[in-house]
Design an enzyme around this catalytic site. Structure first.
Site, PDB file in Angstrom:
ATOM      1  N   ARG A 195      -5.989   0.278  -4.453  1.00  0.00           N
ATOM      2  CA  ARG A 195      -4.899   1.144  -4.002  1.00  0.00           C
ATOM      3  C   ARG A 195      -4.545   2.151  -5.093  1.00  0.00           C
ATOM      4  NH1 ARG A 195      -1.029  -3.249  -0.789  1.00  0.00           N
ATOM      5  NH2 ARG A 195      -2.741  -4.017   0.519  1.00  0.00           N
ATOM      6  N   ARG A 204       1.517  -4.702  -9.834  1.00  0.00           N
ATOM      7  CA  ARG A 204       1.055  -3.546  -9.067  1.00  0.00           C
ATOM      8  C   ARG A 204      -0.162  -2.940  -9.746  1.00  0.00           C
ATOM      9  NH1 ARG A 204       3.845  -1.184  -5.030  1.00  0.00           N
ATOM     10  NH2 ARG A 204       5.679  -2.346  -5.667  1.00  0.00           N
ATOM     11  N   GLU A 229       7.317 -10.004  -3.280  1.00  0.00           N
ATOM     12  CA  GLU A 229       6.375 -10.116  -2.173  1.00  0.00           C
ATOM     13  C   GLU A 229       5.021 -10.650  -2.638  1.00  0.00           C
ATOM     14  OE1 GLU A 229       5.371  -6.434  -0.156  1.00  0.00           O
ATOM     15  OE2 GLU A 229       3.483  -7.350   0.462  1.00  0.00           O
ATOM     16  N   SER A 245       2.389 -10.472   3.318  1.00  0.00           N
ATOM     17  CA  SER A 245       3.050  -9.701   4.347  1.00  0.00           C
ATOM     18  C   SER A 245       2.313 -10.005   5.638  1.00  0.00           C
ATOM     19  CB  SER A 245       2.937  -8.224   3.981  1.00  0.00           C
ATOM     20  OG  SER A 245       3.899  -7.474   4.652  1.00  0.00           O
ATOM     21  N   ARG A 275      -0.990 -11.777  -7.673  1.00  0.00           N
ATOM     22  CA  ARG A 275       0.427 -12.147  -7.732  1.00  0.00           C
ATOM     23  C   ARG A 275       0.608 -13.661  -7.736  1.00  0.00           C
ATOM     24  NH1 ARG A 275       3.855  -7.531  -4.338  1.00  0.00           N
ATOM     25  NH2 ARG A 275       3.107  -5.795  -5.620  1.00  0.00           N
TER      26      ARG A 275
END
Length: 421
Positions: A260, A275, A347, A350, A388
RNA sequence: GGAGAGAUGGCCGAGUGGUCGAAGGCGCUCCCCUGCUAAGGGAGUAUGGGGUUUGUAGCCUCAUCGAGGGUUCGAAUCCCUCUCUCUCCA
């Protein structure tokens, strides 16, 4: 994509629903485009019909050996008018298609109304965050002290937002992937899949990354893009496909890296592995019967939860409000894991039901009891984001000496190792 | 990298300019016959879009034979570009 017929019938009603998620539907220009489309399309098709009929007539006359020059002269004049019309029509159609492709999904009625993240609704908390009798370190401090995590080295190799893991931490990351895949394939009925990490634009259009979110992707000179999630590869397996009703639901999982650009996240989570431009994730995808999809969403969510439970990580479940829903989602649960160093939940998964939104873009269908093709519903969720999860384990399982204790369930995957030191 | 062959409906496979959305076969669905783990006969069986309509019914219509362009009154068939598959050579 939304149902075009529904949009034509009740643009105002749909605009109102879209407003709850912060999207302004330009009803006026839609109606203008749509009226123009209808006018041009009807006219163009009438002309085409005329041409087809006359051309067929020419064939018949010729076969009978009769003179065709009169009919030919008549038809040949149709061509220019038709060319002009279809050109105008195509312009309108591509404008309309672009318009449709940029409208987000409608929120499900059970989704809480709200403008932003702030108004997401917590459903439940599972597990109790541990109390530490020493000052907790974050995963960066822990990993660097262990000499097994380096952002500096990664920056040398590539740039910001990458990490190098070595030794037991690298192994831990690999172990997590195996651990998650084993549970999902052996206990939850998913079919393990190996898929391309580079995909074409048609795939990205299918799952909604295009046309609106091009800047979030890494593109290649070959014209392919790196997947931002395996959802793209897995869900697009169904593109242009029709499956038997009895084969539903389909459950697929894959462990892939995700890439990403994080274009909109300058200055956000700049420290550590939270991130990254590149991270590993185990993805879960469901292809479901439309009537079952919300039951499937609950199962999907529970499958992701299982991982957190086995790893004995405290987490909470949040139902995203209308304003925080992703582009394709009709409903989304976020699973948020407790990170002691940040003193908050972050998070880690999801889980979304996109209903027929992606299926319509992809023409992903099943044959219903009447024998007619009908759109499936597609769901996706992380089960879980591995980077994560690694962070969560490091921070939750640290001791005063800066060692990382391996969760019981994971020890077999670490060759019996109990502590990383 | 070089040379060649190919891409047609769920599958196999015809079709090289004209009533072709497409023969035939297989498969599948329904019906008939048969009364028995078989065979025979008949019918049906692509998808997307548009118009009309209270209607996911019906009717009318457009598009689609790997994708995109072109030639033509007319293209599965001819021409160009691209993608993919296969074979042989390096």
């Amino acid at each position: 994509m939304l149902d075009v017929k529904g949009l034509r019938e009740d643009a105002e009603g749909i605009a109102e629903k879209l407003k709850t998620r912060g999207f302004d539907l330009d009803v006026a220009s839609f109606k203008r485009l749509e009226a123009e489309r209808k006018r041009l399309q009807v006219e163009a098709e009438q002309l085409q019909n005329e041409r087809n009929v006359q051309s067929k007539q020419i064939g018949i006359l010729k076969a009978e050996g009769k003179d065709v020059s009169a009919v030919m002269a008549k038809v040949s004049t149709l061509g220019d008018t038709l060319a002009q019309l279809t050109q105008n029509l195509n312009t309108i159609l591509s404008e309309l298609n672009n318009f449709y492709a940029c409208i987000p999904n409608l929120p499900h009625e059970s989704v809480p109304i709200g403008q932003s993240e702030e108004e997401n609704v917590e459903i439940t908390r599972v597990g109790t965050p541990r109390t530490f009798h020493f000052e907790v370190k974050d995963h960066v401090a822990l990993g660097e002290a262990l000499g097994q995590m380096s952002f500096e080295k990664a920056a040398k190799l590539t740039g910001a937002r990458f990490v190098v893991l070595q030794g037991d931490l690298a192994r831990l990351q690999r172990a997590l992937g195996q651990f998650m895949l084993d549970i999902h394939t052996k206990e939850h009925g998913y079919r393990e899949s190996y898929v391309p990490y580079l995909v074409n634009d048609a795939s990205l259009l299918g799952t909604g990354q295009l046309p609106k979110f091009k800047e979030d992707l890494f593109n290649t000179t070959a014209g392919y893009s790196l997947i931002p999630t395996a959802e793209v590869s897995l869900t697009n397996l169904m593109r242009d496909d029709i499956v038997a009703e009895k084969d539903l639901p389909l459950q697929w999982t894959a462990l892939t890296p995700c890439f990403r650009s994080e274009a909109g996240a300058y200055g956000k989570d700049t420290r550590g592995m939270i991130r990254q431009h590149q991270f590993e994730k185990v993805e879960l995808v469901w292809i479901s019967h439309p009537e079952e999809s919300y039951a499937c969403l609950e199962k999907l969510r529970s499958h992701a939860e299982t991982i957190l439970q086995r790893l004995e990580l405290p987490y909470r479940i949040v139902s995203l409000c209308t304003g925080d829903l992703g582009f394709c989602a009709a409903k989304t649960y976020d699973l948020e894991v407790w990170l002691p160093a940040q003193n908050t939940y972050r998070e880690i998964s999801s889980c979304s039901n996109t209903e027929a939104f992606q299926a319509r873009r992809m023409q992903a269908r099943f044959r219903n009891s009447k024998g007619k093709p009908e759109l499936v519903h597609t769901l996706n969720g992380s089960g879980l984001a591995i980077g994560r999860t690694l962070v969560a384990i490091m921070e939750n399982y640290q001791d005063e000496a800066g060692r990382i204790h391996i969760p019981k369930a994971l020890q077999p995957y670490m060759n019996g190792l109990e502590v990383i030191a």
